[in-house]
Enzyme design. Structure first.
Site, PDB file in Angstrom:
ATOM      1  N   SER A 193       0.821  -1.202   0.000  1.00 24.84           N
ATOM      2  CA  SER A 193       0.000   0.000   0.000  1.00 24.84           C
ATOM      3  C   SER A 193       0.861   1.260   0.000  1.00 24.84           C
ATOM      4  O   SER A 193       1.898   1.325   0.667  1.00 24.84           O
ATOM      5  CB  SER A 193      -0.930  -0.037   1.211  1.00 24.84           C
ATOM      6  N   LYS A 194       0.377   2.229  -0.774  1.00 26.63           N
ATOM      7  CA  LYS A 194       1.101   3.487  -0.927  1.00 26.63           C
ATOM      8  C   LYS A 194       1.271   4.181   0.429  1.00 26.63           C
ATOM      9  O   LYS A 194       2.295   4.776   0.722  1.00 26.63           O
ATOM     10  CB  LYS A 194       0.274   4.361  -1.867  1.00 26.63           C
ATOM     11  N   ARG A 195       0.220   4.067   1.242  1.00 27.42           N
ATOM     12  CA  ARG A 195       0.221   4.752   2.522  1.00 27.42           C
ATOM     13  C   ARG A 195       1.109   4.053   3.551  1.00 27.42           C
ATOM     14  O   ARG A 195       1.856   4.686   4.287  1.00 27.42           O
ATOM     15  CB  ARG A 195      -1.237   4.803   3.025  1.00 27.42           C
ATOM     16  N   LYS A 196       1.067   2.715   3.572  1.00 28.54           N
ATOM     17  CA  LYS A 196       1.776   1.998   4.641  1.00 28.54           C
ATOM     18  C   LYS A 196       3.196   1.568   4.292  1.00 28.54           C
ATOM     19  O   LYS A 196       4.009   1.339   5.182  1.00 28.54           O
ATOM     20  CB  LYS A 196       0.989   0.724   4.994  1.00 28.54           C
ATOM     21  N   LEU A 211       7.001   0.639  -1.652  1.00 25.52           N
ATOM     22  CA  LEU A 211       6.218   0.573  -2.888  1.00 25.52           C
ATOM     23  C   LEU A 211       6.718   1.607  -3.898  1.00 25.52           C
ATOM     24  O   LEU A 211       6.630   1.416  -5.107  1.00 25.52           O
ATOM     25  CB  LEU A 211       4.734   0.809  -2.584  1.00 25.52           C
TER      26      LEU A 211
END
Ligand code: GLU
Length: 548
Positions: free
Chosen positions: A295-298, A302
């Site tokens: 995930s981009k956020r976590k 990435l």
């Protein structure tokens, strides 16, 4: 209804071509049989991720192992998400990993005859075909406002129905001629929708180049093809562009599978032959016990920038992704040590069908191996380029002394016929690892396992006899001598036979010296480190490490 009149009213552009002219403007490519034309089609959002590289690698391999073409198309239809410099950043990032395009946006190539490669510059082509579909009764204007659509969606969700614009919900599908012209006269904004002929109950078998035979349901949604500003949606632009750029194989993420029925119908109504599709599985990671999508956020890993900033050796990332892409790659590299990875026979149909597990540990291992295969000079160049871009001022000053760094690299890489060491994992870690060779970045935290008196006796004893001209043997004899004088066993076997008679073994005494000189208990050959530092600095460190 007079559909030609309607098409002219909705898309009044004067100088549109006859749609079929585009067939000769963008003729079939003159390539040998089996050659694949693939593309990377990112949206210029400025965020380039591992998935892009993963796809790009598959695209590049599929094209270049078949004598085909790999091009770059920029899907910039969403103005809001556009970021300045994003295209350059895609090209630069992929180039760092050795992936080059044959044609496309910002690529200087004589092959660039299928452009423009920015979708915004292709508005005329989309409008031409939208106009034809309207004239054929296969598309129509929709005047529904965002509020109306939201309301319908809420109702559908409440009733547990499929959401969207279809069947009885496709309100504008059956507008009378009169209503349409009235709306136009009132200047109501409109979009153009496909008049879907599909039925949700009809299923068909579709062959995906990766997933094999899958069952897909016909599309029945009257999807938007041109938005109110005249810009196409992804669906419509995809069909037109991949047809006229003569793509043979669309490799894209499996998140697009759910839109596949729309694309199948669009190709059909446009009268275009469909390219083949290969839907790649998502990159997953283990989060505790569970597997989840990166995930981009976590997950900072990435972003492709993460690998550049951390100084991963680019070929290692590529080779790692190749192991994820094609399960046979790893075995092949073991059987063909030293072979160019591009000689591997990449096959799209051998790509994983479901969730590829991304394993940073494994990437680190591959990176260590790749760096260990470099010559110290090559390694210097690699580290230097990282230092120039991401290092501190101190790093840059250190790397100005090439000769000194190469001496260090010879040691830490273990050159000279022995088995190579694998201490260097990536540039950032490597540069920090050799910090102790420089006085300004040598910040030891002395942590000894012996009392101050013993530590000082070993340090002072060795400082008194150290001579930088001693060879390894002479150096070690002196360590043994000092160890013995301070109550340590000079020979390992003596210590093992009677540990109770000694403070420790010669290696424990050597550890005291190692901590003093390098700041820690683990390092390559200490005698060589002291030589690289030179007698004055080496002895200076022994003295500075004295317990007060
Ligand atoms: N612009 C789309 C994306 O960035 C491309 C999908 C495709 O490759 O067709 O997701």
């Amino acid at each position: 209804m007079d559909l030609i009149k309607l098409a002219n009213a909705l898309i009044p552009d004067k100088d549109l071509k006859d749609p079929d002219e585009y067939e000769s403007i963008y003729p079939a490519r003159n390539l040998s049989k089996g050659a694949e034309v693939t593309r990377l089609a990112p949206s210029p959002t400025g965020f380039i991720h591992l998935g892009n590289l993963y796809s790009a690698l598959a695209d590049e391999r599929a094209a270049h192992t078949t004598g085909g073409v790999f091009y770059l198309r920029i899907e910039d239809t969403d103005e809001k998400r556009k970021v300045e410099g994003a295209v350059e950043s895609v090209i630069r990032s992929l180039k760092y990993f050795g992936i080059k395009f044959d044609e496309g946006a910002e690529i200087d190539s004589p092959l660039n005859v299928y452009g423009p490669y920015y979708q915004r510059q292709r508005a005329e082509i989309y409008r031409t075909y939208a106009k034809r579909l309207i004239a054929q009764g296969l598309a129509y204007p929709c005047f529904c406002s965002a509020e109306e659509l939201d309301e319908v969606r809420t109702r559908q969700t409440e009733n547990k129905e499929t959401t969207g614009y279809y069947g009885k919900y496709a309100k504008c599908r059956n507008l009378s001629e009169e209503q349409i012209y009235k709306n136009l006269e009132e200047g109501k904004p409109f979009v153009i929708r496909l008049k879907s002929m599909g039925h949700i109950e009809n299923k068909m078998t579709f062959r995906d180049a990766i997933k094999g035979d899958i069952t897909v349901t016909e599309n029945d949604q009257d999807v938007v093809i041109l938005k109110s500003d005249g810009i196409p949606t992804y669906h419509f632009a995809h069909a037109i562009d991949d047809h006229f750029m003569r793509t043979t194989l669309v490799i894209r993420g499996e998140e697009w599978l759910s839109s596949l029925p729309i694309h199948i119908e669009l190709f059909k109504v446009l009268g275009f032959e469909r390219p083949r599709y290969a839907h790649t599985c998502s990159l997953m990671k283990m989060d505790g016990e569970t597997k989840r999508k990166l995930s981009k956020r976590k997950d900072p890993e990435l972003s492709l920038d993460y690998y550049r900033k951390a100084g991963y050796y680019p070929l290692a990332v590529v080779k790692y992704l190749m192991t994820v892409l094609n399960s046979g790659f790893e075995e092949w590299t073991l059987k063909n040590p030293g072979a160019d990875w591009r000689d591997f026979k990449f096959k799209v149909d051998k790509m994983g069908k479901s969730g590829a597990l991304f394993d940073l540990e494994k990437l680190n291992d591959i990176s260590k191996t790749e760096i260990s295969l470099l010559s110290p000079e090559e390694c210097y160049d690699f580290l230097k380029s990282w230092v120039d871009e991401f290092g501190t001022d101190a790093d840059r000053a250190h790397f100005a002394d090439r000769e000194y760094i190469i001496k260090i690299l010879n040691l830490v890489m273990g050159t000279g016929g022995k088995k190579r060491r694998k201490d260097l994992e990536r540039a950032e870690q490597s540069v920090r690892l050799i910090d102790y060779f420089f006085d300004d970045t040598f910040v030891p935290e002395y942590s000894y396992r012996f009392d101050d008196e013993t530590v000082n006796a070993v340090l002072n004893g060795f400082a008194a006899v150290y001579d930088e001209n001693d060879d390894n043997q002479a150096w070690f004899n002196k360590v043994k001598q000092v160890a013995a004088n301070c109550g340590f066993a000079a020979e390992m076997q003596d210590y093992k036979a009677h540990p109770e008679n000694y403070k420790g073994s010669v290696s424990d005494a050597a550890e005291i010296l190692r901590i003093a000189v390098t700041g820690g208990p683990n390092s390559p050959d200490l005698c060589t480190i002291m030589k690289i530092l030179g007698g004055v600095r080496a002895v200076g460190r022994l003295n500075a490490a004295n317990r007060k």
